[in-house]
Motif scaffolding. Structure first.
Motif, short mmCIF file in Angstrom:
data_model
loop_
_atom_site.label_atom_id
_atom_site.label_comp_id
_atom_site.label_asym_id
_atom_site.label_seq_id
_atom_site.Cartn_x
_atom_site.Cartn_y
_atom_site.Cartn_z
N PHE A 151 34.97 39.65 44.25
CA PHE A 151 35.13 41.09 44.02
C PHE A 151 33.79 41.80 43.90
CE2 PHE A 151 39.32 40.03 41.62
CZ PHE A 151 40.00 39.93 42.84
N SER A 152 32.77 41.07 43.47
CA SER A 152 31.46 41.68 43.23
C SER A 152 30.83 42.26 44.49
CB SER A 152 30.50 40.65 42.62
OG SER A 152 30.93 40.24 41.34
N PHE A 153 31.15 41.70 45.62
CA PHE A 153 30.54 42.18 46.87
C PHE A 153 30.86 43.64 47.13
CE2 PHE A 153 30.47 37.58 47.66
CZ PHE A 153 29.18 37.42 48.13
N THR A 154 32.05 44.08 46.70
CA THR A 154 32.47 45.47 46.95
C THR A 154 32.80 46.23 45.68
OG1 THR A 154 34.78 44.77 47.21
CG2 THR A 154 33.41 44.84 49.21
N GLN A 155 32.58 45.62 44.51
CA GLN A 155 33.02 46.20 43.23
C GLN A 155 34.49 46.62 43.33
OE1 GLN A 155 29.50 47.81 44.16
NE2 GLN A 155 29.27 45.67 43.58
N ALA A 156 35.31 45.67 43.74
CA ALA A 156 36.73 45.93 43.97
C ALA A 156 37.46 46.40 42.72
CB ALA A 156 37.40 44.67 44.52
N TRP A 157 36.86 46.17 41.55
CA TRP A 157 37.51 46.56 40.30
C TRP A 157 37.46 48.06 40.06
CZ3 TRP A 157 33.53 42.68 40.02
CH2 TRP A 157 32.23 43.22 39.95
N SER B 150 25.84 44.52 43.77
CA SER B 150 26.55 43.37 44.34
C SER B 150 25.84 42.06 44.02
CB SER B 150 26.71 43.53 45.86
OG SER B 150 27.51 44.64 46.16
N LEU B 151 24.52 42.07 44.18
CA LEU B 151 23.74 40.85 43.91
C LEU B 151 23.86 40.45 42.45
CD1 LEU B 151 21.73 38.66 44.72
CD2 LEU B 151 19.88 40.29 44.28
N PHE B 152 23.71 41.42 41.54
CA PHE B 152 23.81 41.13 40.12
C PHE B 152 25.20 40.60 39.77
CE2 PHE B 152 24.33 41.98 35.62
CZ PHE B 152 23.09 41.69 35.08
N GLY B 153 26.23 41.21 40.33
CA GLY B 153 27.60 40.78 40.07
C GLY B 153 27.87 39.37 40.56
N VAL B 154 27.42 39.08 41.78
CA VAL B 154 27.62 37.73 42.33
C VAL B 154 26.91 36.69 41.48
CG1 VAL B 154 27.06 36.23 44.28
CG2 VAL B 154 28.04 38.49 44.70
N LEU B 155 25.67 36.97 41.08
CA LEU B 155 24.92 36.02 40.26
C LEU B 155 25.61 35.78 38.91
CD1 LEU B 155 21.22 37.13 40.87
CD2 LEU B 155 22.33 35.03 41.67
N PHE B 156 26.08 36.87 38.28
CA PHE B 156 26.70 36.73 36.97
C PHE B 156 27.99 35.91 37.05
CE2 PHE B 156 29.72 38.22 33.71
CZ PHE B 156 29.02 37.83 32.57
N PHE B 157 28.88 36.27 37.94
CA PHE B 157 30.17 35.58 37.98
C PHE B 157 30.07 34.19 38.61
CE2 PHE B 157 31.66 40.01 37.49
CZ PHE B 157 32.42 39.81 36.35
N LEU B 158 29.10 33.99 39.48
CA LEU B 158 28.87 32.64 39.99
C LEU B 158 28.31 31.75 38.88
CD1 LEU B 158 29.08 30.83 42.45
CD2 LEU B 158 26.80 31.57 43.15
N SER B 159 27.49 32.34 37.99
CA SER B 159 27.00 31.59 36.83
C SER B 159 28.16 31.16 35.94
CB SER B 159 26.01 32.45 36.02
OG SER B 159 24.86 32.72 36.76
#
Length: 502
Positions: free
Chosen positions: A114-120, A315-324
Motif C-alpha cells: 500500500f505504501s507505493f501509492t498511499q492506498a490508505w 513511498s520510500l519511507f513507507g516501504v522501508l517502515f513496513f518492510l522492517s
C-alpha cells in the motif's frame, strides 16, 4: 531418531537469537511504554530489569538448552520427569502465538504494498478497520474471511515453513544472516530520515525528558520488567530450543549478554525513530506529542500512515517502515514455530519434516480464524491473555521449579561457567532465587486481580472467558496430558544417565 542439527557458526546462532528477540514489540511497544512511564527516567528501571531478570533468565535458558540438548519439553523432562509439562505448556503458548502473529506480519506485508501509492488515503483509521479488515461489529462474530488478508498470509506461511524445512543451519541461520542486517540497515535509514524532520526534536524531547518523580512509582518498575520480559523471548521455549543446537563447547553466557544487549539497542533505536516521526506529526498538526503518541496496531497501521502521508519521498519511507515490520516479524515467527516443530518431532519419534508438515498445517488452518472479519477482536483477547497472564505464569513456574523447588541453579551455573568466558556468580543466583520470583509473582497476581475486577477491553464476559481464561486452562490441561505420553528409549536412557539413574 535423526541426529540433532547444529548451528554452522557462533555468529549464526547470535543472529538467530537476536532475530527471535527483535520483533514487532520492539518497534511498536517499547517507545510508548518508555514515554508513558517516565520518559528518560524509565531507562533506569529498564536497565535494572535487564541486568537482574532479563539477562539472568536468558543465561539460564541458554544453559538449560545447551546442557540437556533437547526441545523445551525434553529439556524439562531431563531436568525432572514431572516438570515436562512446563515445556509442553511453552510449546502450546508458542503455537498459539504463531497462529495470530502470522496475521500481523501479513498486515505489514500488505501495507508495504500500500505504501507505493498511499492506498490508505487521508482516513487511515477508516481504511484499516473498514476498507482493509472489514471489522465485524460484535466480539465473537467470525463474519467470513477477508480476501485481502489471505494472499499475504499465505506468503508468510510459505516463507516460514520453507525456512523450517531447510533446517537449522541452511534455513534459520541463513535467513537470519540476511534478514537481521537488512532490518538494521533499513531502520537506520528510517531513523536518520526521521531525526532530520521538522519537529523531530520535540518528539525526542518527549521521549527522553526524564520525569524523575515517577521513579518511585511501582507501576513504572513493573512496566520495565514487563518490557524486558516480553521483548527477550524468554519462557517461550525459544532460547532453550535454539541453544540446544549449539556445539558442546559453545560459550553460552557471553551469547546471552550479546543477544540481550543487542535487543535493547534495537529498542532504543526504534524509540528514537518512532518519536522523531511523532514529533514531526505533532508539529504539523500543531498539537502536543501526547496527542499523537500511541502503541500497537494503532501506531503501526493508523498513525504511521498519517505520518507517511506528510513526508517527501513518502513511498520510500513507507516501504522501508513496513518492510522492517515484516522482517522483524518473520524472524520472530520462525523462532516461535521452531519450538513446536522440535518438540513434536522428538516426543513422537517422527522426522522433522513430518512434524513441520503436520503442525504447520494445523497452525495455518487456525490462523484463518484471525483472517476473518472478527479476527482482530479474537487476536486482541488471545494475545492479551497469553502474553500478560500465560507467559508470566510460565516464567514464574520455570524459575521457581529450577531455583526453589529442585534447587539446581548451581548445576547450570557450573555448566555455563565451564564453557563461558564470562562467569555467573552470586548476583545471578540472587536474581533467580529472590528478585525474579518476587517481581513475576507481583505481576501475575496484579494482572489476574485486574482482569477479575473488570473484563479486558470491556469485552463481553462470555467472549473473555471463552478466548481468554478457558484458552489458558485448556493449554495447561493439554500440556499435562501430553507429558504423560512416554518418550522413546533414547530420550529415557539419556535422562537416566544424566541424573545418575542406573
Amino acid at each position: 531418531m535423526e541426529n540433532r542439527q547444529q548451528w554452522g557458526t557462533r555468529s549464526g546462532f547470535i543472529f538467530a537469537a537476536v532475530g527471535s528477540a527483535v520483533g514487532l514489540g520492539n518497534i511498536w511497544r517499547f517507545p510508548y511504554t518508555a514515554y508513558e512511564n517516565g520518559g528518560g527516567a524509565f531507562f533506569l528501571p529498564y536497565l535494572f530489569a535487564l541486568l537482574t531478570t532479563g539477562l539472568s533468565i536468558l543465561a539460564l535458558e541458554f544453559a538449560l538448552g545447551h546442557r540437556h540438548r533437547g526441545s523445551a519439553p525434553l529439556t524439562f523432562f531431563r531436568i525432572h520427569r514431572r516438570s515436562e509439562f512446563i515445556g509442553w505448556w511453552q510449546v502450546l503458548v508458542a503455537f498459539t502465538i504463531a497462529t495470530y502473529y502470522s496475521l500481523i506480519i501479513a498486515w505489514s506485508m500488505s501495507y508495504t504494498y500500500f505504501s507505493f501509492t498511499q492506498a490508505w488515503g487521508k482516513d487511515t483509521e477508516g481504511f484499516l478497520f473498514n476498507s482493509y479488515l472489514h471489522i465485524a461489529k460484535n466480539p465473537g462474530e467470525f463474519g467470513g474471511l477477508v480476501p485481502g488478508v489471505l494472499l499475504p498470509l499465505a506468503i508468510v506461511w510459505i516463507v516460514t515453513l520453507g525456512v523450517a524445512f531447510k533446517g537449522v543451519k541452511k534455513g534459520i541461520e541463513v535467513m537470519n544472516r540476511i534478514f537481521i542486517p537488512a532490518l538494521i540497515i533499513m531502520f537506520l535509514i528510517i531513523v536518520i530520515r526521521a531525526i532530520t524532520l521538522e519537529g523531530a526534536t520535540e518528539g525526542l524531547n518527549a521521549f527522553f525528558q526524564p520525569q524523575w518523580d515517577r521513579i518511585l512509582d511501582g507501576k513504572v518498575w513493573v512496566a520495565a520488567y514487563g518490557q524486558i520480559f516480553f521483548s527477550l523471548s524468554v519462557a517461550f521455549g525459544i532460547m532453550i530450543t535454539y541453544s540446544s543446537y549449539l556445539p558442546k563447547s559453545s560459550d553460552t553466557t557471553n551469547n546471552a549478554f550479546i543477544a540481550g544487549f543487542a535487543n535493547s539497542g534495537f529498542e532504543l533505536l526504534a524509540g528514537i525513530g518512532v518519536f522523531a516521526a511523532l514529533g514531526f506529526m505533532a508539529h504539523n498538526l500543531q498539537v502536543p506529542v501526547d496527542k499523537v503518541a500511541s502503541a500497537g496496531v494503532g501506531l503501526a497501521f493508523v498513525v504511521f500512515p498519517q505520518i507517511i502521508n506528510e513526508l517527501p519521498f513518502s513511498s520510500l519511507f513507507g516501504v522501508l517502515f513496513f518492510l522492517s515490520l515484516t522482517l522483524a516479524g518473520l524472524t520472530s515467527l520462525i523462532s516461535i514455530v521452531e519450538v513446536v516443530f522440535s518438540a513434536v518431532a522428538e516426543k513422537f519419534g517422527i522426522s522433522r519434516n513430518k512434524a513441520i508438515a503436520i503442525t504447520g498445517s494445523i497452525a495455518v488452518a487456525i490462523s484463518l480464524v484471525y483472517a476473518t472479519r472478527g479476527g482482530l477482536m479474537f487476536l486482541d483477547v488471545v494475545d492479551y491473555f497469553v502474553n500478560n497472564i500465560g507467559l508470566i505464569v510460565l516464567a514464574l513456574l520455570e524459575v521457581a521449579t529450577i531455583a526453589l523447588v529442585l534447587r539446581r541453579l548451581d548445576v547450570y551455573k557450573d555448566h555455563a561457567n565451564k564453557v563461558s568466558d564470562m562467569k555467573l556468580g552470586m548476583l545471578w543466583k540472587i536474581s533467580l532465587l529472590i528478585i525474579t520470583p518476587i517481581i513475576l509473582s507481583y505481576m501475575m497476581i496484579d494482572n489476574i486481580r485486574q482482569n477479575l475486577q473488570e473484563n479486558y477491553g470491556q469485552y463481553p464476559t462470555e467472549f473473555v472467558v471463552t478466548y481468554g481464561w478457558a484458552l489458558l486452562a485448556g493449554m495447561f490441561i493439554v500440556a499435562v496430558l501430553i507429558s504423560f505420553r512416554k518418550w522413546g528409549n533414547q530420550e529415557v536412557s539419556e535422562e537416566k544417565k544424566e541424573r545418575g539413574v542406573s
